[in-house]
Design a protein around this motif. Structure first.
Motif, PDB file in Angstrom:
ATOM      1  N   GLN A  25      -7.285   0.991   8.246  1.00  0.00           N
ATOM      2  CA  GLN A  25      -7.458   1.076   6.793  1.00  0.00           C
ATOM      3  C   GLN A  25      -6.153   0.753   6.061  1.00  0.00           C
ATOM      4  O   GLN A  25      -6.129  -0.095   5.180  1.00  0.00           O
ATOM      5  CB  GLN A  25      -7.948   2.470   6.403  1.00  0.00           C
ATOM      6  N   ALA A  26      -5.078   1.451   6.402  1.00  0.00           N
ATOM      7  CA  ALA A  26      -3.793   1.180   5.755  1.00  0.00           C
ATOM      8  C   ALA A  26      -3.317  -0.230   6.092  1.00  0.00           C
ATOM      9  O   ALA A  26      -2.776  -0.931   5.240  1.00  0.00           O
ATOM     10  CB  ALA A  26      -2.748   2.208   6.182  1.00  0.00           C
ATOM     11  N   GLU A  27      -3.532  -0.624   7.342  1.00  0.00           N
ATOM     12  CA  GLU A  27      -3.097  -1.952   7.758  1.00  0.00           C
ATOM     13  C   GLU A  27      -3.749  -3.026   6.883  1.00  0.00           C
ATOM     14  O   GLU A  27      -3.082  -3.953   6.422  1.00  0.00           O
ATOM     15  CB  GLU A  27      -3.450  -2.199   9.240  1.00  0.00           C
ATOM     16  N   ALA A  28      -5.050  -2.885   6.636  1.00  0.00           N
ATOM     17  CA  ALA A  28      -5.759  -3.863   5.801  1.00  0.00           C
ATOM     18  C   ALA A  28      -5.273  -3.794   4.354  1.00  0.00           C
ATOM     19  O   ALA A  28      -5.100  -4.826   3.707  1.00  0.00           O
ATOM     20  CB  ALA A  28      -7.262  -3.615   5.871  1.00  0.00           C
ATOM     21  N   ASP A  29      -5.048  -2.585   3.869  1.00  0.00           N
ATOM     22  CA  ASP A  29      -4.580  -2.412   2.490  1.00  0.00           C
ATOM     23  C   ASP A  29      -3.188  -3.021   2.325  1.00  0.00           C
ATOM     24  O   ASP A  29      -2.930  -3.777   1.394  1.00  0.00           O
ATOM     25  CB  ASP A  29      -4.560  -0.915   2.159  1.00  0.00           C
ATOM     26  N   PHE A  30      -2.288  -2.719   3.238  1.00  0.00           N
ATOM     27  CA  PHE A  30      -0.902  -3.186   3.144  1.00  0.00           C
ATOM     28  C   PHE A  30      -0.781  -4.684   3.393  1.00  0.00           C
ATOM     29  O   PHE A  30       0.058  -5.356   2.813  1.00  0.00           O
ATOM     30  CB  PHE A  30      -0.008  -2.458   4.146  1.00  0.00           C
TER      31      PHE A  30
END
Length: 181
Positions: A25-30
């Motif tokens: 999730q964070a990886e996709a957001d960042f």
């Protein structure tokens, strides 16, 4: 156990910790931004008084308007230095302890801190708005787990109180250490 660890489920689905604890999730957001923009957005979000919560079908990084200036205390040199460091190490490592370890079971038998402890918080830290946290701290219940606790609030401070008021924080820390040596 502190209420924040138990009550994340009471916050909406778009709560930043709920989002970032899930792998990918964070990886996709960042990934949508360069490291500098991600760091700048995090400083902007965590310097606010409200809890970062994204609407359905939005990401946490979407909470920051591109025209929002970074906090005045966070200088361009700071941002450049942090960017260089995180470009080498990546942004995902820092998510492991505060976010992704929350779903692990802990088997600490007696979770009490028995050494002198100093907590310095901003009076406007959004963390105080987590369900039960302000009452947990203000009522003194926290002292059941931290037996020799001193809490100091800097009234105008937010989540990055150490960067907003470095001289005051350093003085509080050095005084605390002098009193406990």
């Amino acid at each position: 156990m502190p209420p924040s660890a138990r009550k994340f489920h009471q916050l909406p689905e778009g709560f930043y910790i709920s989002r970032w604890k899930e792998l990918g999730q964070a990886e996709a957001d960042f990934r949508r931004y360069d490291v500098k923009v991600v760091l700048q957005n995090i400083y902007i979000l965590f310097s606010r008084i409200e809890i970062p919560i994204a609407e359905k079908d939005k990401e946490i990084m979407d909470l920051v308007e591109h025209s929002t200036p970074q906090p005045p205390r966070f200088k361009e040199d700071d941002l450049s230095n942090y960017t260089a460091l995180y470009e080498r190490s990546g942004l995902i490592g820092p998510l492991q302890v505060p976010y992704r370890s929350l779903r692990k079971e802990f088997t600490i038998v007696n979770p009490k801190i028995q050494v002198p402890t100093l907590v310095i918080m901003g009076g406007k830290d959004y963390y105080l708005k987590f369900p039960g946290v302000e009452d947990y701290i203000m009522s003194g219940k926290v002292k059941e787990y931290m037996l020799d606790l001193e809490i100091t609030f800097l009234p105008e401070g937010t989540h990055f109180v150490q960067e907003q008021f470095p001289d005051q924080v350093n003085l509080l820390i050095t005084t605390f250490l002098k009193n406990h040596t």
